[in-house]
Design a protein around this motif. Structure first.
Motif, PDB file in Angstrom:
ATOM      1  N   LEU A   1       0.833  -1.197   0.000  1.00 23.67           N
ATOM      2  CA  LEU A   1       0.000   0.000   0.000  1.00 23.67           C
ATOM      3  C   LEU A   1       0.867   1.246   0.000  1.00 23.67           C
ATOM      4  O   LEU A   1       1.899   1.319   0.683  1.00 23.67           O
ATOM      5  CB  LEU A   1      -0.908   0.014   1.232  1.00 23.67           C
ATOM      6  N   GLU A   2       0.443   2.237  -0.776  1.00 27.18           N
ATOM      7  CA  GLU A   2       1.121   3.533  -0.809  1.00 27.18           C
ATOM      8  C   GLU A   2       0.069   4.617  -0.667  1.00 27.18           C
ATOM      9  O   GLU A   2      -0.965   4.576  -1.343  1.00 27.18           O
ATOM     10  CB  GLU A   2       1.871   3.711  -2.126  1.00 27.18           C
ATOM     11  N   LEU A   3       0.346   5.571   0.213  1.00 24.04           N
ATOM     12  CA  LEU A   3      -0.567   6.698   0.417  1.00 24.04           C
ATOM     13  C   LEU A   3       0.115   7.974  -0.045  1.00 24.04           C
ATOM     14  O   LEU A   3       1.241   8.273   0.365  1.00 24.04           O
ATOM     15  CB  LEU A   3      -0.943   6.844   1.905  1.00 24.04           C
ATOM     16  N   GLN A   4      -0.537   8.692  -0.949  1.00 23.90           N
ATOM     17  CA  GLN A   4      -0.053   9.995  -1.402  1.00 23.90           C
ATOM     18  C   GLN A   4      -1.021  11.066  -0.878  1.00 23.90           C
ATOM     19  O   GLN A   4      -2.237  10.919  -0.992  1.00 23.90           O
ATOM     20  CB  GLN A   4       0.021  10.058  -2.924  1.00 23.90           C
ATOM     21  N   LEU A   5      -0.444  12.121  -0.295  1.00 22.39           N
ATOM     22  CA  LEU A   5      -1.251  13.206   0.285  1.00 22.39           C
ATOM     23  C   LEU A   5      -0.809  14.539  -0.280  1.00 22.39           C
ATOM     24  O   LEU A   5       0.375  14.749  -0.582  1.00 22.39           O
ATOM     25  CB  LEU A   5      -1.092  13.266   1.820  1.00 22.39           C
ATOM     26  N   ARG A   6      -1.763  15.414  -0.416  1.00 25.69           N
ATOM     27  CA  ARG A   6      -1.456  16.804  -0.742  1.00 25.69           C
ATOM     28  C   ARG A   6      -2.326  17.689   0.142  1.00 25.69           C
ATOM     29  O   ARG A   6      -3.558  17.663   0.073  1.00 25.69           O
ATOM     30  CB  ARG A   6      -1.715  17.111  -2.208  1.00 25.69           C
ATOM     31  N   TYR A   7      -1.627  18.459   1.025  1.00 28.10           N
ATOM     32  CA  TYR A   7      -2.301  19.399   1.910  1.00 28.10           C
ATOM     33  C   TYR A   7      -1.653  20.764   1.743  1.00 28.10           C
ATOM     34  O   TYR A   7      -0.438  20.907   1.877  1.00 28.10           O
ATOM     35  CB  TYR A   7      -2.187  18.966   3.380  1.00 28.10           C
TER      36      TYR A   7
END
Length: 631
Positions: free
Chosen positions: A310-316
């Motif tokens: 699993l890979e989580l990409q975030l943009r905040y």
């Protein structure tokens, strides 16, 4: 007592009457035949009534015999037929014609037809001739020394009888033989190719070749050659696959474009946290599970797979982060995955075990015009993958079930899946790619390279390893197609031997339409088979399960074909898997789509169908249904 006048007169009249009758005796009654003489010949001297003659005139007592030496020669002039008479005998007032062999009649003027009795003892033909006969023979026979029997003539002793063809002697004749597919030309004394295509032997397409021909059927239309090698029949599965689907599942790999398969939009009056949970199954190492957030430049997250984890990409607030953790999960088994916002953290669990906990600096729900909005897409992202924090291939051959998005407020998704079979997953899957027999994928691969060892000389090679579990005995595995739609190279399953006109299950390696090598294979046993191909400018090999195939061309023919392939590879070619584009049906031994499971390595690289330039949507890139057990 001496006779009286009346008696003497009666005797004279009797002698006169007998003399008169003898001059007019019919030929058949002239005289009895002598023993040993032919025909109705007169009797010898001294027999019959012709012993004397009556003198004309005179009264009673005037009748007397004429002396024999005073009678004229009856054979002068000769009354007998000259051709049929051997000799004429004077009979002193009559004559006798002694006939030659083959003549009959009083005058020996009638020919005997010797052929009317037992064909004159001739074995074949009897020719009657005046006074004789001759035996003859039919064409192709000669009369033997006995003059009656015939023997066969061997015309093949004449080397020019058939010219280039093979001569076969026959009783009374001969035949000029040519190999199958050729016919003898008597004018040219040679064998000439028969154009079987002009005879209309094929139901569909026909290709004539020296001494043979090949029929072709529209493989893209699901047809193959029948057992008679001339007509066409449907390509039917010989191994049934369990293609049953589950209405409670959602297939993520349906859209090859990478577009999401589901798009949801949530609106809330109050700030709401993200909660998502679902069961997930895949063999695919990379792709997008879901996206949640706003637009591309706002706050969002993407949960995906990379290298099976699993890979989580975030943009905040314009800042991107990428986190990967947890076990490898692309092993094909179901597992439960959950994502939840908890106190400024995102917690990701696999089978209830937390594998990631990431601090976040904002809410995924964005306030807009008094409402809090959240976009959620499944199986893809709502923008180009290059705009991810770290680009990845969004296509994911995976399956979801028992999903809950924001406390299960997405009931319309389940209803949509129920009525759309293509959105459903196979109930059971195994590793591999599944080709349903109705589509193909293609890549833009380069096979030519400049070798540093030999300066600027360009070399090329094609090496392929296909692991296949076929469902049908006919179909294209791999093909290289040029811009001119020429099929430069093909590896296919074929159910017939084109040269021997035999039904066999084969793997065939061909350049254009010419078969180079073939190898038998048990297509319909439901087992996995390994097909290995290696081709370069010098040689070509084909192996099936480690056994090398047999060449179908001469050494010179192979080099000529490899040169043709080399010229194709100097230009632009596309690599097709599982089928061919719309090319002429005669451009390859097979144009049918492949049906079954397959994984493919080309030049030592495993091909990922998610990375193809194009893939038909019905092909599953990383999952294949199992074969049904034998009944």
């Amino acid at each position: 007592m001496p006779p009286g006048p009346a008696a003497a007169l009666g005797a004279a009249l009797l002698l006169l009457l007998l003399a008169s009758e003898s001059a007019h005796i019919p030929e058949a009654q002239a005289a009895p035949r002598l023993p040993g003489l032919r025909g109705g010949q007169a009797g010898p001297p001294g027999e019959g009534v012709h012993r004397g003659a009556v003198q004309p005139g005179g009264g009673p007592g005037s009748v007397r015999e004429r002396p024999r030496d005073e009678l004229p020669d009856q054979c002068f002039p000769d009354p007998c037929d000259k051709e049929g008479t051997q000799v004429c005998q004077d009979l002193m007032g009559n004559f006798y014609c002694q006939c030659r062999d083959g003549w009959v009649g009083r005058l020996c003027n009638r020919d005997v037809n010797e052929c009317s009795q037992e064909n004159g003892s001739c074995s074949q033909i009897c020719y009657n001739k005046p006074g004789s006969f001759q035996c003859g023979c039919y064409s192709g026979y000669a009369l033997s020394l006995d003059g009656r029997t015939c023997h066969d003539l061997d015309e093949c002793t004449d080397t020019g009888a058939c010219g280039e063809a093979q001569c076969q002697n026959l009783p009374g004749s001969y035949s000029c033989l040519c190999e199958e597919g050729y016919a003898f030309s008597s004018q040219e004394k040679s064998c000439r190719d028969v154009d079987e295509c002009a005879e209309g032997r094929c139901e569909q397409a026909c290709v004539n070749s020296p001494g043979s021909y090949t029929c072709h059927c529209n493989g893209r239309g699901g047809l193959k050659l029948s057992r008679d090698m001339n007509t066409c029949e449907d390509i039917l599965p010989c191994v049934p696959f369990n293609v049953a689907k589950s209405v409670k599942s959602l297939y993520l790999g349906r859209m090859f474009s990478g577009s999401p398969v589901i798009r949801l939009r949530f609106k809330r009056l109050q700030p709401t946290r993200l909660v998502a949970e679902f069961d997930f199954r895949t063999f695919d190492p990379e792709g997008v599970l879901f996206f949640a957030g706003g637009h591309r430049d706002s706050t969002w997250i993407v949960l995906g797979l990379r290298a099976g984890r699993l890979e989580l990409q975030l943009r905040y607030q314009g800042v991107g982060r990428v986190t990967s953790s947890g076990p490898i999960i692309n092993h094909g088994s179901w597992q439960t995955i959950s994502v939840e916002e908890l106190e400024r953290n995102l917690v990701i669990k696999v089978n209830k075990d937390a594998v990631m906990k990431i601090a976040v600096a904002g809410d995924l729900f964005q306030l807009d015009r008094g409402l809090y909005h959240l976009n959620l897409t499944v199986g893809g992202v709502p923008f180009k993958e290059k705009d991810l924090v770290q680009p990845m291939n969004p296509r994911l051959d995976g399956c979801l079930r028992s999903w809950h998005w924001l406390d299960g407020e997405d009931t319309t998704v389940q209803e949509t899946v129920k009525v759309n079979v293509k959105m459903q997953c196979f109930s059971l899957t195994e590793r591999g790619s599944f080709f349903p027999g109705s589509g193909f994928a293609f890549y833009s691969l380069d096979y030519a390279r400049t070798s540093p060892d030999v300066g600027t000389e360009t070399t090329w090679e094609v090496e392929a390893v296909a692991r296949i579990r076929p469902a049908a005995d006919t179909g294209m595995l791999l093909a290289l197609v040029g811009d001119d739609q020429a099929v430069a190279l093909s590896v296919a399953l074929v159910d017939y031997h084109s040269t021997k006109k035999l039904k066999k299950q084969l793997v065939v390696l061909a350049v254009e339409s010419v078969t180079l090598i073939l190898m038998e294979i048990k297509v319909c046993d439901g087992q996995e088979h390994v097909v290995t191909v290696s081709v370069n400018k010098d040689e070509a090999t084909l192996e099936v399960d480690g056994t090398k195939g047999q060449s179908e061309v001469s050494a010179a023919g192979l080099q000529e074909r490899l040169a043709v392939l080399g010229r194709h590879l100097q230009g632009s070619v596309r690599t097709f898997v599982g089928g061919l584009p719309d090319v002429p049906v005669t451009s390859a031994p097979v144009t049918a789509f492949y049906r079954g499971c397959m994984t493919l390595e080309v030049n030592r690289k495993l091909l990922d169908l998610d990375e193809a330039t194009y893939k038909h949507s019905d092909i599953t890139a990383h999952s294949c249904p199992p074969a049904e057990p034998a009944a």
